[in-house]
Design an enzyme around this catalytic site. Structure first.
Site, mmCIF file in Angstrom:
data_model
loop_
_atom_site.group_PDB
_atom_site.id
_atom_site.type_symbol
_atom_site.label_atom_id
_atom_site.label_comp_id
_atom_site.label_asym_id
_atom_site.label_seq_id
_atom_site.Cartn_x
_atom_site.Cartn_y
_atom_site.Cartn_z
ATOM 1 N N GLU A 160 23.150 -81.221 -54.591
ATOM 2 C CA GLU A 160 24.542 -80.420 -54.954
ATOM 3 C C GLU A 160 25.058 -79.845 -53.725
ATOM 4 O O GLU A 160 24.861 -79.040 -52.858
ATOM 5 C CB GLU A 160 23.761 -79.085 -55.613
ATOM 6 C CG GLU A 160 23.214 -79.347 -56.765
ATOM 7 C CD GLU A 160 24.200 -79.816 -58.007
ATOM 8 O OE1 GLU A 160 25.606 -79.557 -58.007
ATOM 9 O OE2 GLU A 160 23.640 -80.722 -59.111
ATOM 10 N N GLU A 170 24.512 -70.452 -57.979
ATOM 11 C CA GLU A 170 24.617 -71.675 -57.848
ATOM 12 C C GLU A 170 23.460 -72.548 -58.369
ATOM 13 O O GLU A 170 23.626 -73.402 -58.937
ATOM 14 C CB GLU A 170 24.923 -72.229 -56.566
ATOM 15 C CG GLU A 170 25.405 -73.819 -56.233
ATOM 16 C CD GLU A 170 26.341 -74.170 -57.293
ATOM 17 O OE1 GLU A 170 26.238 -75.330 -57.561
ATOM 18 O OE2 GLU A 170 27.569 -73.448 -57.542
ATOM 19 N N GLU A 208 23.890 -77.381 -65.771
ATOM 20 C CA GLU A 208 24.703 -78.588 -65.766
ATOM 21 C C GLU A 208 23.643 -79.848 -65.729
ATOM 22 O O GLU A 208 23.804 -80.623 -66.641
ATOM 23 C CB GLU A 208 25.344 -78.904 -64.338
ATOM 24 C CG GLU A 208 26.846 -78.058 -64.474
ATOM 25 C CD GLU A 208 27.386 -78.238 -63.143
ATOM 26 O OE1 GLU A 208 26.938 -78.913 -62.286
ATOM 27 O OE2 GLU A 208 28.472 -77.761 -63.029
ATOM 28 N N GLU A 233 27.434 -87.756 -73.315
ATOM 29 C CA GLU A 233 28.802 -87.660 -74.164
ATOM 30 C C GLU A 233 29.475 -86.378 -74.092
ATOM 31 O O GLU A 233 28.919 -85.377 -73.970
ATOM 32 C CB GLU A 233 28.300 -87.958 -75.371
ATOM 33 C CG GLU A 233 27.797 -89.264 -75.690
ATOM 34 C CD GLU A 233 27.478 -89.582 -77.394
ATOM 35 O OE1 GLU A 233 27.939 -88.925 -77.983
ATOM 36 O OE2 GLU A 233 26.532 -90.486 -77.522
#
EC number: 2.7.1.107
Length: 117
Positions: free
Chosen positions: A28, A69, A76, A85
């Site tokens: 990240e 974060e 995520e 999708e």
């Protein structure tokens, strides 16, 4: 299933936490940037002529940015694990995680500005 207890549980929890930090740092860019920000601002906090409470606040808010974060990245990763999708709920989850980070970084700016100005 939780099968460990006592020191063994603490040891494994610590190891999982370190693995999470390593994963965030290696995968990240935003986390790496926040680590750099912490490496810059925390020493500055010790150089400033402020009270101990103010110093603690200056340090706490930059750590909070890292924490947010990590949670944003976890959201995520979970959303991506479920499906790559496009889905409106997936977008909402990711956008809210990003919004949390925006508010966290805004808090850093506000606290540092209030204490320094």
């Amino acid at each position: 299933m939780k099968g460990r207890s006592g020191f063994s549980r603490i040891w494994y929890a610590w190891a999982y936490s370190v693995a999470g930090l390593k994963t965030a740092y290696s995968g990240e860019a935003a986390f790496r940037q926040l680590v750099l920000l912490n490496l810059l601002l925390i020493p500055v906090a010790f150089l400033l002529d402020v009270s101990r409470v103010e110093r603690a606040l200056l340090i706490a808010v930059v750590f909070l940015g890292l924490i947010i974060e990590l949670l944003n990245s976890a959201i995520e990763a979970t959303v991506d694990r479920i499906s790559l999708e496009w889905h409106p709920l997936s977008r909402q989850a990711k956008d809210m995680g990003s919004a949390a980070q925006l508010l966290g970084l805004s808090l850093v700016v506000v606290v540092w500005a209030v204490i320094l100005l």
